[in-house]
Write an enzyme that holds these catalytic residues in place. Sequence first.
Site, PDB file in Angstrom:
ATOM      1  N   HIS A  80       0.823  -1.211   0.000  1.00 28.38           N
ATOM      2  CA  HIS A  80       0.000   0.000   0.000  1.00 28.38           C
ATOM      3  C   HIS A  80       0.856   1.260   0.000  1.00 28.38           C
ATOM      4  O   HIS A  80       0.471   2.303   0.544  1.00 28.38           O
ATOM      5  CB  HIS A  80      -0.935   0.036   1.226  1.00 28.38           C
ATOM      6  CG  HIS A  80      -1.981  -1.043   1.215  1.00 28.38           C
ATOM      7  ND1 HIS A  80      -3.225  -0.899   0.660  1.00 28.38           N
ATOM      8  CD2 HIS A  80      -1.937  -2.310   1.678  1.00 28.38           C
ATOM      9  CE1 HIS A  80      -3.907  -2.008   0.789  1.00 28.38           C
ATOM     10  NE2 HIS A  80      -3.154  -2.891   1.391  1.00 28.38           N
ATOM     11  N   ASN A 153     -10.402  -2.550   2.578  1.00 28.68           N
ATOM     12  CA  ASN A 153     -10.093  -2.571   1.145  1.00 28.68           C
ATOM     13  C   ASN A 153     -11.353  -2.328   0.348  1.00 28.68           C
ATOM     14  O   ASN A 153     -12.457  -2.308   0.910  1.00 28.68           O
ATOM     15  CB  ASN A 153      -9.513  -3.941   0.759  1.00 28.68           C
ATOM     16  CG  ASN A 153      -8.032  -4.070   1.106  1.00 28.68           C
ATOM     17  OD1 ASN A 153      -7.355  -3.087   1.332  1.00 28.68           O
ATOM     18  ND2 ASN A 153      -7.552  -5.312   1.163  1.00 28.68           N
TER      19      ASN A 153
HETATM   20 FE1  HDD Z   1      -2.581  -4.575   5.474  1.00 29.19          FE
HETATM   21  C1  HDD Z   1      -1.018  -1.593   5.211  1.00 29.19           C
HETATM   22  C2  HDD Z   1      -5.503  -3.237   4.354  1.00 29.19           C
HETATM   23  C3  HDD Z   1      -3.957  -7.680   5.329  1.00 29.19           C
HETATM   24  C4  HDD Z   1       0.071  -5.775   7.124  1.00 29.19           C
HETATM   25  N1  HDD Z   1      -3.146  -2.813   4.877  1.00 29.19           N
HETATM   26  C5  HDD Z   1      -2.360  -1.697   4.809  1.00 29.19           C
HETATM   27  C6  HDD Z   1      -3.126  -0.601   4.296  1.00 29.19           C
HETATM   28  C7  HDD Z   1      -4.385  -1.067   4.069  1.00 29.19           C
HETATM   29  C8  HDD Z   1      -4.392  -2.437   4.443  1.00 29.19           C
HETATM   30  C9  HDD Z   1      -5.570  -0.288   3.534  1.00 29.19           C
HETATM   31  C10 HDD Z   1      -2.611   0.810   4.033  1.00 29.19           C
HETATM   32  C11 HDD Z   1      -2.834   1.649   5.240  1.00 29.19           C
HETATM   33  C12 HDD Z   1      -2.349   3.056   4.934  1.00 29.19           C
HETATM   34  O1  HDD Z   1      -2.975   3.696   4.072  1.00 29.19           O
HETATM   35  O2  HDD Z   1      -1.351   3.471   5.531  1.00 29.19           O
HETATM   36  N2  HDD Z   1      -4.334  -5.317   4.896  1.00 29.19           N
HETATM   37  C13 HDD Z   1      -5.448  -4.608   4.591  1.00 29.19           C
HETATM   38  C14 HDD Z   1      -6.606  -5.477   4.523  1.00 29.19           C
HETATM   39  C15 HDD Z   1      -6.175  -6.714   4.783  1.00 29.19           C
HETATM   40  C16 HDD Z   1      -4.742  -6.614   5.026  1.00 29.19           C
HETATM   41  C17 HDD Z   1      -8.013  -5.018   4.234  1.00 29.19           C
HETATM   42  C18 HDD Z   1      -6.906  -8.004   4.850  1.00 29.19           C
HETATM   43  C19 HDD Z   1      -8.157  -8.093   5.278  1.00 29.19           C
HETATM   44  N3  HDD Z   1      -2.046  -6.378   6.089  1.00 29.19           N
HETATM   45  C20 HDD Z   1      -2.746  -7.545   5.978  1.00 29.19           C
HETATM   46  C21 HDD Z   1      -2.069  -8.618   6.661  1.00 29.19           C
HETATM   47  C22 HDD Z   1      -0.936  -8.078   7.176  1.00 29.19           C
HETATM   48  C23 HDD Z   1      -0.950  -6.680   6.809  1.00 29.19           C
HETATM   49  C24 HDD Z   1      -2.561 -10.046   6.758  1.00 29.19           C
HETATM   50  C25 HDD Z   1       0.180  -8.689   7.963  1.00 29.19           C
HETATM   51  C26 HDD Z   1       0.032  -9.762   8.693  1.00 29.19           C
HETATM   52  N4  HDD Z   1      -0.804  -3.858   5.996  1.00 29.19           N
HETATM   53  C27 HDD Z   1       0.141  -4.533   6.702  1.00 29.19           C
HETATM   54  C28 HDD Z   1       1.356  -3.688   7.010  1.00 29.19           C
HETATM   55  C29 HDD Z   1       0.976  -2.350   6.411  1.00 29.19           C
HETATM   56  C30 HDD Z   1      -0.372  -2.591   5.789  1.00 29.19           C
HETATM   57  C31 HDD Z   1       2.616  -4.310   6.472  1.00 29.19           C
HETATM   58  C32 HDD Z   1       2.002  -1.780   5.465  1.00 29.19           C
HETATM   59  C33 HDD Z   1       2.027  -0.296   5.802  1.00 29.19           C
HETATM   60  C34 HDD Z   1       1.304  -0.200   7.055  1.00 29.19           C
HETATM   61  O3  HDD Z   1       0.856  -1.417   7.443  1.00 29.19           O
HETATM   62  O4  HDD Z   1       1.122   0.811   7.692  1.00 29.19           O
HETATM   63  O5  HDD Z   1       1.516  -3.579   8.397  1.00 29.19           O
END
Ligand code: HDD
Length: 718
Positions: A80, A153
């Site tokens: 993202h 999402n």
């Molecule tokens: Fe995630 C960012 C949505 C699964 C780990 N995720 C991130 C963002 C969104 C989502 C919208 C961007 C937030 C922003 O604008 O800063 N992610 C989801 C949705 C998921 C999902 C709807 C499943 C239902 N994500 C998911 C899993 C993991 C993560 C299973 C880890 C186990 N997501 C992250 C992260 C991020 C992230 C690596 C990357 C940047 C951040 O968190 O701030 O922690």
Amino acid sequence: MTDPKTPALTDPQPNAKRQDLQADTVNPGGTLTDNMGHAISDDQNSLKAGALGPTLLEDHFLREKLHHFDHERIPERVVHARGSGAHGYFELTRSLAEYTTAQVLTEVGAQTPTFVRFSTVAGFRGSPDTPRDIRGFAVKFYTPQGIWDLVGNNAPVFFIQDAIKFPDLVHSVKPEPHNEIPQASAAHDTFWDFISLTPESLHTIMWAMSDRAIPRSFDTMEGFGVHTFRLINAEGKVTLVKYHWKPVLGLHSLVWDEAQKIAGKDPDYNRRLMWDTIDAGGTLEWQFGVQLFTEEQAAGWDFDFRDPTKIVPEALVPVEIVGRLVLNRNPDNFFSETEQVAFMPSNIVPGMDFTEDPLLQGRNFSYLDTQFSRLGGPNWQELPINRPLTPPQNNQRDGHMRRTINPGRVSYYPNSLDTGSPTPDPQEGFRSHPVMMSGVKVRERPESFSDHVGQARLFWNSLTPIEREHLCRAFQFELANVETRHVRLAMLDQIERVHPVLASQVAIALGEPPRAGQTAKPGGTQDSAEEMALLATANADVTAAGGVQHDPALSQRAPSEHKAEPTPRGRLVALLAGDGVDAAAVEAVQAALKSQEAKFHVVGPHLGDLGGAQATKTFSTASPVVYDGVYALGGTAGGLPLAEHPDAQMFVAEAYRHYKPVGAHGQDGGALLDAVAGRTAPLTFAKDEALGVVTGNPDAFTQALARHRYWNRLSPQA
Ligand code: HDD
């Protein structure tokens, strides 16, 4: 019931900046200084021994300016990374006090400040806005009970069921590690290799291959909280909930050819649409809906509400609209706000709780962890964009870039030396709901998560013919970019589990025979109408959906309860005009568009005065792919009548080929349409309002925008 320590919900002026953040906003002006407050006399020349001499080490202004510049970049989000944000407010329109004590969901009329960030998943920070990809829809609510992050999402399900698989999923879709190709695309071997070996991803893959993954704009896509959460009311009663965002402008997508071209013509397309809308005083708006159900109800379903690859069909549990989200203020600074905003699904408020959804459980660990590395340490919550309304009161201290000043000597609890130190509040404080837990330590997937096909078929069954054709074309495109044949074949096997006709149509585009027992046009088909007709009747038996075989809410086009009425509002039109264009014609079409809150650019052979209009775009700076419709006026371009100008002809032909409404005024405009007629093959071109071609009637043309696309140019069945 408002606790004395947490102020009641304030009703901020919808687009006012929070008072506590005003101090952090440095408005330009006055004398240039360094970061130490020293006024600077000359910022353009470094200090040297003589004008031709070497630069002197004592030039502390030079050093500070370069040192800061050298450290301006921080790690982009691991997923993202590409995103755009805006401020706004959430307004509750129906109280959920029956289900929860969370003030943000019980105080009707209060406007909770919010910040929302939309994002793609796979691309790097500078990648284009319009790849085929799921879109992030992250909403930060600054509630008086603390921050609530609904990090969702634009698809209601996810590729995997267990968070432990997330690094593998992301590694497979990101640019491949040996050559960092392709950027922001799933159409490559490693992604489809992983997906073909991950049957649980099938339902979400259908969403990713559908038009949902190429949204026209942020405010014409839905948002979903994905997971099932718990709501707890004042009596401690639990209700399960799924969250929905329904765009008031309706659900609209790009055409894949268009999405690819926009990535080149205007990589910032979605970001720019949102920025320009708000900058012009407009808003982006969604209805907020909830699906409410009990564990007893869910126990009777043939799918598990804890499974993030499953929806609760709206046909089974209707969405109830209880609020709205309005975005109405652009950030002042992209980096300070949009880049530094930090979301965490674990940010929930009293009256809410998690479920045992293994994906949510893992997310609750990951986001806090990622913020540490991305924002440089434990004090990222002090950044203005991440600060809660009520200043934190706790005994956490120090760490890099600490901003809070905690007076006194006591930074521990319990203590007897500082009677004013913060104490827990067993009544109003956050309490996890006392759910009975038991089980042997195991690494296994529950049997109730095992149906990976049923809801993928439900999604397929619910699509209209043209949506099915687009989904089939998407698979053809994606898998034709996979170089390894056994990966393509393995993926065809997965697709066949949804429907053999779909798998066969994809197969022939890959040079493979149709699936067993299926016939298909040999050598592939370029005839979309024929393919659409073939797919239109290919319905499948659905399992794991509570008996639902078809749910119109899953289609972007089929009418369903909360789909917005089609409207021209927010649409952007190219008014093609040449020198000497008829001013009255221009005024008429602009008035018609304005009356319906549609927008326009006058596109001409040069900027500025065309006689009857002012061109703000030229044929070389504008492209038909970023417009929702094209309206041909008259005049000359480069000495040629507009109708004979190749750029003007291309504009109309491309818009027509993307099924957009085209219009014309007068003889000149009509001549341009005639000149285009032969250039829209394989689509036949006719000046027919039923085909979205409107001549001499600006109001009718404006109304035609509401329909978004005229798929009937392809086939009457579309
Ligand atoms: Fe995630 C960012 C949505 C699964 C780990 N995720 C991130 C963002 C969104 C989502 C919208 C961007 C937030 C922003 O604008 O800063 N992610 C989801 C949705 C998921 C999902 C709807 C499943 C239902 N994500 C998911 C899993 C993991 C993560 C299973 C880890 C186990 N997501 C992250 C992260 C991020 C992230 C690596 C990357 C940047 C951040 O968190 O701030 O922690």
